[in-house]
Design a protein around this motif. Structure first.
Motif, PDB file in Angstrom:
ATOM      1  N   MET A   1     -12.319  -0.587 -72.983  1.00 52.76           N
ATOM      2  CA  MET A   1     -11.832  -1.667 -73.843  1.00 52.76           C
ATOM      3  C   MET A   1     -10.949  -2.614 -73.041  1.00 52.76           C
ATOM      4  N   ILE A   2     -11.191  -3.894 -73.188  1.00 51.92           N
ATOM      5  CA  ILE A   2     -10.438  -4.896 -72.444  1.00 51.92           C
ATOM      6  C   ILE A   2      -9.145  -5.215 -73.184  1.00 51.92           C
ATOM      7  N   THR A   3      -8.042  -5.163 -72.463  1.00 53.18           N
ATOM      8  CA  THR A   3      -6.746  -5.483 -73.049  1.00 53.18           C
ATOM      9  C   THR A   3      -6.569  -6.991 -73.141  1.00 53.18           C
ATOM     10  N   ILE A   4      -5.498  -7.395 -73.854  1.00 50.75           N
ATOM     11  CA  ILE A   4      -5.189  -8.828 -73.968  1.00 50.75           C
ATOM     12  C   ILE A   4      -4.943  -9.430 -72.583  1.00 50.75           C
ATOM     13  N   TRP A   5      -4.217  -8.684 -71.737  1.00 50.67           N
ATOM     14  CA  TRP A   5      -3.912  -9.211 -70.404  1.00 50.67           C
ATOM     15  C   TRP A   5      -5.166  -9.313 -69.548  1.00 50.67           C
ATOM     16  N   GLN A   6      -6.060  -8.353 -69.701  1.00 55.17           N
ATOM     17  CA  GLN A   6      -7.323  -8.453 -68.964  1.00 55.17           C
ATOM     18  C   GLN A   6      -8.169  -9.607 -69.478  1.00 55.17           C
ATOM     19  N   GLY A   7      -8.088  -9.868 -70.807  1.00 56.35           N
ATOM     20  CA  GLY A   7      -8.785 -11.029 -71.358  1.00 56.35           C
ATOM     21  C   GLY A   7      -8.259 -12.324 -70.770  1.00 56.35           C
ATOM     22  N   LEU A   8      -6.912 -12.416 -70.631  1.00 57.86           N
ATOM     23  CA  LEU A   8      -6.321 -13.596 -69.987  1.00 57.86           C
ATOM     24  C   LEU A   8      -6.768 -13.678 -68.538  1.00 57.86           C
ATOM     25  N   SER A   9      -6.811 -12.525 -67.875  1.00 54.86           N
ATOM     26  CA  SER A   9      -7.272 -12.504 -66.481  1.00 54.86           C
ATOM     27  C   SER A   9      -8.710 -12.999 -66.371  1.00 54.86           C
ATOM     28  N   LEU A  10      -9.570 -12.602 -67.317  1.00 51.32           N
ATOM     29  CA  LEU A  10     -10.966 -13.066 -67.294  1.00 51.32           C
ATOM     30  C   LEU A  10     -11.057 -14.577 -67.474  1.00 51.32           C
ATOM     31  N   LEU A  11     -10.206 -15.116 -68.361  1.00 52.41           N
ATOM     32  CA  LEU A  11     -10.192 -16.566 -68.547  1.00 52.41           C
ATOM     33  C   LEU A  11      -9.794 -17.271 -67.252  1.00 52.41           C
ATOM     34  N   LEU A 297      -5.008 -16.025 -58.220  1.00 55.23           N
ATOM     35  CA  LEU A 297      -3.779 -15.254 -58.031  1.00 55.23           C
ATOM     36  C   LEU A 297      -3.104 -14.977 -59.375  1.00 55.23           C
ATOM     37  N   LEU A 298      -3.082 -15.964 -60.255  1.00 53.39           N
ATOM     38  CA  LEU A 298      -2.542 -15.751 -61.599  1.00 53.39           C
ATOM     39  C   LEU A 298      -3.367 -14.705 -62.346  1.00 53.39           C
ATOM     40  N   GLY A 303      -3.732  -9.484 -64.764  1.00 53.36           N
ATOM     41  CA  GLY A 303      -4.492  -8.254 -64.918  1.00 53.36           C
ATOM     42  C   GLY A 303      -3.857  -7.040 -64.268  1.00 53.36           C
ATOM     43  N   GLY A 304      -2.657  -7.245 -63.682  1.00 60.76           N
ATOM     44  CA  GLY A 304      -1.976  -6.115 -63.049  1.00 60.76           C
ATOM     45  C   GLY A 304      -2.748  -5.518 -61.890  1.00 60.76           C
ATOM     46  N   GLY A 305      -3.381  -6.377 -61.086  1.00 60.94           N
ATOM     47  CA  GLY A 305      -4.157  -5.888 -59.953  1.00 60.94           C
ATOM     48  C   GLY A 305      -5.524  -5.366 -60.335  1.00 60.94           C
ATOM     49  N   TRP A 306      -6.024  -5.792 -61.483  1.00 62.67           N
ATOM     50  CA  TRP A 306      -7.360  -5.408 -61.969  1.00 62.67           C
ATOM     51  C   TRP A 306      -8.404  -5.757 -60.909  1.00 62.67           C
TER      52      TRP A 306
END
Length: 384
Positions: A1-11, A297-298, A303-306
């Motif tokens: 499951m993708i977290t909110i932060w990972q969703g932001l990272s994907l964007l 980089l953002l 993503g916390g180093g995703w």
């Protein structure tokens, strides 16, 4: 499951991917522009070149002399200063006076016209301008003998009202000057070439602007430029409002980049950014897409180093490096070191963020607020 932060990272990864496409396209377009045929002018009418001066800058003598040594039948060079004691006058006095086809005029006049001191200088020079094809050119450009031909050629098309030039940054020795030139060569210039390729032809660049006298006078003359910082943008709009086009000269000019320290570099680039944001905020905000390394980089931070964000950062860095190397070869520039490239990426993003967040600029030691229409208000207490 993708977290909110990972969703932001994907964007952010998606934006970085779009930025990589921008880098590839703009680098290839710079390469194509430099190798495109250079048309000869169908006519070579007399030209008046206006050179507003303020202080003796590094390389000024060579820059000014290059504008005099033109393979062009007849032209007038009008130099102007606001102070009769300006050291630029000694540079002008030492220029050769025996070159064929050129007439030199000098004006020293302290009369003020609005807050834009460059335009005020031009207004004081105006009575000396004799010809109907007029060039306004900065003192820090260096050109080849084909310069006036390149400016005259597009005017064969009656739909053209203004001709402008791209410019390549040539730094004086020093880190900050080198970084300033890199911002021009790998930021401004590729972006301007790409903008024209996708149909946006409203760019008018103050290093060199050529205009028909009739277009200038119908648009309100130089007086219409005096209350604004972005006088080049207003001149371009003047032509567009008359149903005319802004053409691009076939070759860029060189511009001497002299940034003595970090503060001078930041003041200069933030002034550019806030000026553009004042007259076209939506486009300036959207220009974040031109910085894929910062966006990736953002994405890593969000993503916390995703792992996908780390992969995007590596690909963005490689893409940016490839684009810079292509542009360096196309423009005849020496390759920049990795350390300077990284520092330039950081500075570009800092300038973007700061420019988005305010309207005050520093120009020639004075602080101004730039209104939404590009006009200036001097900030109380700043130097006059």
């Amino acid at each position: 499951m993708i977290t909110i932060w990972q969703g932001l990272s994907l964007l952010l990864i998606a934006l970085a991917a779009a930025g990589c496409l921008f880098q590839v396209a703009s680098a290839l377009l710079v390469h194509r522009f430099q190798r495109a045929p250079k048309p000869a002018p169908a006519a070579r009418p007399p030209v008046s070149v206006m050179k507003p001066l303020c202080g003796a800058e590094p390389g000024m003598a060579e820059n000014l002399e290059s504008c005099l040594r033109q393979d062009y039948p007849q032209f007038q060079m009008v130099f102007g200063v606001a102070d009769a004691a300006d050291p630029a006058l000694k540079v002008v006095e030492a220029l050769p006076r025996d070159l064929p086809g050129v007439e030199i005029e000098t004006v020293a006049d302290a009369t003020r016209h609005g807050l834009n001191l460059k335009v005020g200088n031009l207004l004081n020079m105006w009575p000396k301008v004799r010809h109907d094809l007029i060039v306004v050119a900065d003192s820090d450009i260096r050109v080849g003998p084909h310069y006036l031909d390149d400016l005259a050629a597009p005017f064969a098309d009656p739909k053209v009202g203004v001709v402008t030039c791209l410019y390549v940054g040539r730094p004086v020795p020093g880190l900050w000057s080198a970084l300033g030139a890199m911002g021009i060569n790998h930021g401004f210039l590729p972006g301007a070439v790409l903008a024209r390729a996708i149909g946006r032809k409203d760019g008018c660049f103050g290093a060199t602007m050529a205009v028909r006298r009739s277009v200038l006078e119908k648009g309100g003359g130089l007086q219409a430029l005096s209350p604004v910082l972005a006088d080049d943008w207003v001149l371009g709009r003047m032509a567009r409002d008359q149903g005319l086009e802004i053409a691009l000269a076939a070759r860029p000019v060189d511009i001497t980049v002299h940034e003595p320290d970090l503060k001078a570099l930041l003041d200069h680039e933030i002034r550019w950014g806030r000026t553009i944001a004042a007259v076209d905020r939506a486009s300036y905000m959207a220009s974040v897409i031109t910085q894929p390394v910062a966006l990736a980089l953002l994405a890593v931070l969000a993503g916390g180093g995703w792992l996908p964000s780390l992969a995007a950062l590596g690909l963005a860095a490689l893409c940016r490096l490839w684009a810079v190397r292509v542009e360096e070869r196309a423009l005849g520039l020496p390759p920049a070191g990795f350390g300077r490239l990284a520092l330039r990426e950081i500075l570009s993003f800092v300038v973007y963020v700061v420019a988005c967040g305010g309207r005050t600029v520093v120009w020639r030691g004075r602080r101004f607020a730039v209104r939404a229409d590009g006009t200036l208000d001097q900030v109380e207490g700043s130097q006059t």
